[in-house]
Scaffold this active site. Structure first.
Site, PDB file in Angstrom:
ATOM      1  N   PHE A  18      -8.288  -6.485   3.686  1.00 51.05           N
ATOM      2  CA  PHE A  18      -7.242  -5.987   4.593  1.00 51.05           C
ATOM      3  C   PHE A  18      -7.584  -4.580   5.108  1.00 51.05           C
ATOM      4  O   PHE A  18      -7.824  -4.374   6.308  1.00 51.05           O
ATOM      5  CB  PHE A  18      -5.904  -6.035   3.832  1.00 51.05           C
ATOM      6  CG  PHE A  18      -4.828  -5.149   4.353  1.00 51.05           C
ATOM      7  CD1 PHE A  18      -4.496  -5.147   5.700  1.00 51.05           C
ATOM      8  CD2 PHE A  18      -4.126  -4.320   3.486  1.00 51.05           C
ATOM      9  CE1 PHE A  18      -3.480  -4.321   6.173  1.00 51.05           C
ATOM     10  CE2 PHE A  18      -3.118  -3.499   3.946  1.00 51.05           C
ATOM     11  CZ  PHE A  18      -2.797  -3.486   5.301  1.00 51.05           C
ATOM     12  N   LEU A  84     -14.622  -0.044  -1.298  1.00 50.11           N
ATOM     13  CA  LEU A  84     -13.252  -0.570  -1.348  1.00 50.11           C
ATOM     14  C   LEU A  84     -13.153  -1.870  -2.119  1.00 50.11           C
ATOM     15  O   LEU A  84     -12.041  -2.340  -2.399  1.00 50.11           O
ATOM     16  CB  LEU A  84     -12.715  -0.802   0.076  1.00 50.11           C
ATOM     17  CG  LEU A  84     -12.164   0.413   0.821  1.00 50.11           C
ATOM     18  CD1 LEU A  84     -13.274   1.343   1.291  1.00 50.11           C
ATOM     19  CD2 LEU A  84     -11.331  -0.020   2.010  1.00 50.11           C
ATOM     20  N   TYR A 156      -6.203  -3.524 -13.324  1.00 49.27           N
ATOM     21  CA  TYR A 156      -6.391  -2.787 -12.064  1.00 49.27           C
ATOM     22  C   TYR A 156      -6.330  -1.281 -12.312  1.00 49.27           C
ATOM     23  O   TYR A 156      -7.220  -0.538 -11.906  1.00 49.27           O
ATOM     24  CB  TYR A 156      -5.308  -3.216 -11.078  1.00 49.27           C
ATOM     25  CG  TYR A 156      -5.482  -2.655  -9.687  1.00 49.27           C
ATOM     26  CD1 TYR A 156      -6.613  -2.970  -8.925  1.00 49.27           C
ATOM     27  CD2 TYR A 156      -4.512  -1.831  -9.117  1.00 49.27           C
ATOM     28  CE1 TYR A 156      -6.757  -2.475  -7.634  1.00 49.27           C
ATOM     29  CE2 TYR A 156      -4.658  -1.339  -7.828  1.00 49.27           C
ATOM     30  CZ  TYR A 156      -5.774  -1.664  -7.089  1.00 49.27           C
ATOM     31  OH  TYR A 156      -5.927  -1.165  -5.807  1.00 49.27           O
TER      32      TYR A 156
END
Ligand code: UDP
Length: 332
Positions: A18, A84, A156
């Site tokens: 994204f 990223l 995460y």
């Protein structure tokens, strides 16, 4: 942005994601040649449709975590490494816990080794999740965070915390020119409708006339930033001399219930709100202190939520409706 142009070639890991795909577009517009590397685990090649075939752009489908995965990239040397690659939605990283930890550890190590080899600048996309369920509000970069290391989100949070430590150690031990950006909740076109995050879920539900699934009582807050503004912050940090960490995120803190109401109003939907269980360790409040980005980078979010949400809704409204698979021919 003269420093950026001088970097000439950029690698964007997670370039089909994204934020990554918007970043590739922005770097191309700035005159850089761009190689997007992505294993398409949570990214989508269709995010790059507008870029494929454009001069200066290349896509490579590859997992960046294997040893030496970034040693033989075509078209180098690279002046800029934008790292990223990582599952970023809670639903994705809960589904891909080991891959998420790998992206933060081995993936970051490989990206740093590439940057050191090419003498390039690296930018690590870190996250507001390093603050966990924060006890300091708003969150400044100096806050150490409040993370449950064995909770469901830890794959995460700790992957990114480890990645930050790795970047910092590389800078000190090997002299790598590396910076850290902590990205807060970002929204916009190209979020996957099924990625589980609040904005794409609510927009999809509102457009389909389904109930909007607000977790808990919806009083938990987030501060949303439109993707163009986030990308602007990433590019400004890449072009600067700052090491960070630097927070990039929206200014306006709203509750998730309010977000759902705004999306219903904006889409003109007749959907209602239904409440679902609150996920474990869901942060109660989140808002960045962006003083450092404002003063050090001259950055500020510029897109109003009305404008950002309208653009997001239009993009979702134009997505093809998934068709059920065709029935297989009889007798086979
Ligand atoms: N959320 C929700 N309904 C959904 C998806 C998410 O109420 O269908 C909530 C979620 O529990 C959290 C907030 O919205 O409190 C933001 O979640 P998201 O996954 O977008 O991002 P996070 O900030 O948690 O990474």
């Amino acid at each position: 942005m003269a420093r950026l142009r001088d970097m000439r070639r950029a690698v964007v890991t997670g370039g089909a994601g994204f934020i990554g795909s918007h970043l590739c577009e922005r770097l191309l517009e700035d005159g850089l040649r761009v190689l997007a590397v992505d294993n398409l685990l949570s990214g989508d090649r269709r995010n790059l449709t507008a870029l494929e075939g454009r001069p200066g752009f290349r896509f490579l489908e590859r997992d960046i975590c294997a040893p030496g995965a970034l040693e033989d990239l075509p078209g180098g040397p690279y002046g800029l490494v934008m790292h990223l690659a990582c599952p970023a939605s809670p639903a994705d990283y809960l589904r891909l816990p080991l891959e998420t930890l790998e992206a933060g550890s081995s993936g970051t190590r490989n990206a740093l080794e590439l940057a050191r080899r090419d003498g390039s600048r690296l930018l690590l996309a870190s996250t507001s999740e390093v603050y966990g369920d924060p006890q300091e509000h708003p969150q400044r970069e100096t806050y150490w965070g409040h993370v449950n290391p064995v909770g469901p989100r830890s794959v995460y949070d700790e992957a990114k915390r480890f990645a930050e430590a790795l970047v910092t150690a590389h800078r000190g031990a090997r002299g790598t020119d590396a910076a850290i950006v902590r990205i807060f909740n970002t929204y916009g076109p190209r979020m996957r409708p099924g990625d589980g995050r609040a904005v794409p879920t609510f927009v999809r539900q509102a457009l389909a006339g389904e109930p909007l699934t607000v977790a808990g009582d919806g009083s938990q807050t987030r501060s949303l930033c439109y993707v163009d503004d986030t990308v602007e912050g990433l590019v400004a940090l890449a072009a600067s001399e700052l090491d960070g960490p630097v927070n990039i995120g929206g200014d306006e803190e709203i509750s998730i219930a309010e977000l759902a109401r705004r999306i219903i109003a904006l889409t003109g939907s007749r959907s209602h709100i239904s409440h679902i269980g609150l996920p474990d360790d869901d942060p109660v409040r989140r808002r960045p202190d962006t003083t450092l980005a404002r003063e050090g980078l001259g950055w500020a979010p510029r897109t109003s939520w009305e404008h950002g949400l309208k653009r997001t809704v239009s993009w979702f409204a134009e997505l093809p409706v998934p068709q059920p698979p065709a029935p297989s021919p009889a007798g086979r």
